[in-house]
Design a protein around this motif. Structure first.
Motif, PDB file in Angstrom:
ATOM      1  N   MET A 192       1.207  -1.305   0.030  1.00  0.00           N
ATOM      2  CA  MET A 192      -0.211  -0.474   0.210  1.00  0.00           C
ATOM      3  C   MET A 192       0.966   1.019  -0.040  1.00  0.00           C
ATOM      4  N   SER A 193       1.929   1.381   0.516  1.00  0.00           N
ATOM      5  CA  SER A 193       2.920   2.441   0.347  1.00  0.00           C
ATOM      6  C   SER A 193       3.175   2.559  -1.014  1.00  0.00           C
ATOM      7  N   GLU A 194       3.570   2.367  -2.112  1.00  0.00           N
ATOM      8  CA  GLU A 194       3.721   2.580  -2.923  1.00  0.00           C
ATOM      9  C   GLU A 194       2.478   3.600  -3.580  1.00  0.00           C
ATOM     10  N   LEU A 195       1.475   2.867  -3.123  1.00  0.00           N
ATOM     11  CA  LEU A 195      -0.012   3.532  -4.032  1.00  0.00           C
ATOM     12  C   LEU A 195       0.147   4.906  -2.885  1.00  0.00           C
ATOM     13  N   ALA A 196       0.088   5.054  -1.518  1.00  0.00           N
ATOM     14  CA  ALA A 196      -0.216   6.118  -1.114  1.00  0.00           C
ATOM     15  C   ALA A 196       0.748   7.039  -1.127  1.00  0.00           C
ATOM     16  N   ARG A 197       2.064   6.842  -1.801  1.00  0.00           N
ATOM     17  CA  ARG A 197       2.989   7.332  -1.839  1.00  0.00           C
ATOM     18  C   ARG A 197       2.784   8.289  -3.654  1.00  0.00           C
ATOM     19  N   THR A 198       2.039   7.960  -4.356  1.00  0.00           N
ATOM     20  CA  THR A 198       1.656   8.604  -5.898  1.00  0.00           C
ATOM     21  C   THR A 198       0.417   8.864  -5.791  1.00  0.00           C
ATOM     22  N   ALA A 199      -0.104   8.705  -4.512  1.00  0.00           N
ATOM     23  CA  ALA A 199      -2.268   8.810  -5.234  1.00  0.00           C
ATOM     24  C   ALA A 199      -1.807  10.533  -4.526  1.00  0.00           C
ATOM     25  N   VAL A 200      -3.054  10.889  -5.921  1.00  0.00           N
ATOM     26  CA  VAL A 200      -3.100  11.968  -6.407  1.00  0.00           C
ATOM     27  C   VAL A 200      -4.593  12.007  -5.331  1.00  0.00           C
ATOM     28  N   ARG A 201      -4.525  12.930  -4.716  1.00  0.00           N
ATOM     29  CA  ARG A 201      -5.472  14.139  -3.606  1.00  0.00           C
ATOM     30  C   ARG A 201      -6.856  13.980  -4.949  1.00  0.00           C
ATOM     31  N   GLY A 202      -7.775  14.337  -3.820  1.00  0.00           N
ATOM     32  CA  GLY A 202      -9.273  14.203  -4.275  1.00  0.00           C
ATOM     33  C   GLY A 202      -9.528  12.813  -5.169  1.00  0.00           C
ATOM     34  N   LEU A 203      -8.521  12.217  -6.121  1.00  0.00           N
ATOM     35  CA  LEU A 203      -8.929  11.280  -6.754  1.00  0.00           C
ATOM     36  C   LEU A 203      -8.401   9.730  -5.469  1.00  0.00           C
TER      37      LEU A 203
END
Length: 131
Positions: free
Chosen positions: A1-12
């Protein structure tokens, strides 16, 4: 989950070490998925969808996400273009601006950090066509 969290786009998207959430669209209708990990390390999917049709398609897309790919080819292309243009560190911020400006607003999900669907190719073409 950490990679998804690191690249997460705010709002999306919204992610932590324990979970990842994002808005999704099934034939134009909004939904939300949440991915977490059970105690044995296996991924868990919680899907809030407008209808059950398409669930297998959602599962296939979640498998792509967990494999390091984007939700769909259109989104992957936009992410790659933005990353190439501004670099990996700045890309989530630039993508968040694009999502906020051109994505479809979703009501009632702000408490999860989710506010928009990713913009469609038509919305981005209209916005950046210069007309």
């Amino acid at each position: 989950m950490s990679e998804l969290a690191r690249t997460a786009v705010r709002g999306l998207e919204h992610g932590t070490a324990e979970h990842y959430r994002r808005t999704v669209s099934l034939d134009g209708d909004p939904g939300v998925i949440e991915i977490s990990v059970d105690p044995s390390g296996q991924p868990l999917l919680l899907a809030h969808l407008p209808r059950i049709e398409g669930l297998l398609h959602v599962v296939a897309r979640v498998q792509r996400l967990l494999g390091g790919q984007a939700w769909d080819p259109h989104e992957a292309g936009v992410r790659n273009m933005v990353t190439d243009r501004v670099g990996a560190a700045a890309a989530p911020g630039v993508l968040a601006e694009i999502v906020e400006r051109h994505g479809v607003p979703i009501e009632g999900l702000g408490r999860f950090g989710l506010t928009h669907l990713f913009p469609t190719s038509a919305a981005l073409a209209d916005a950046y066509s210069g007309t």
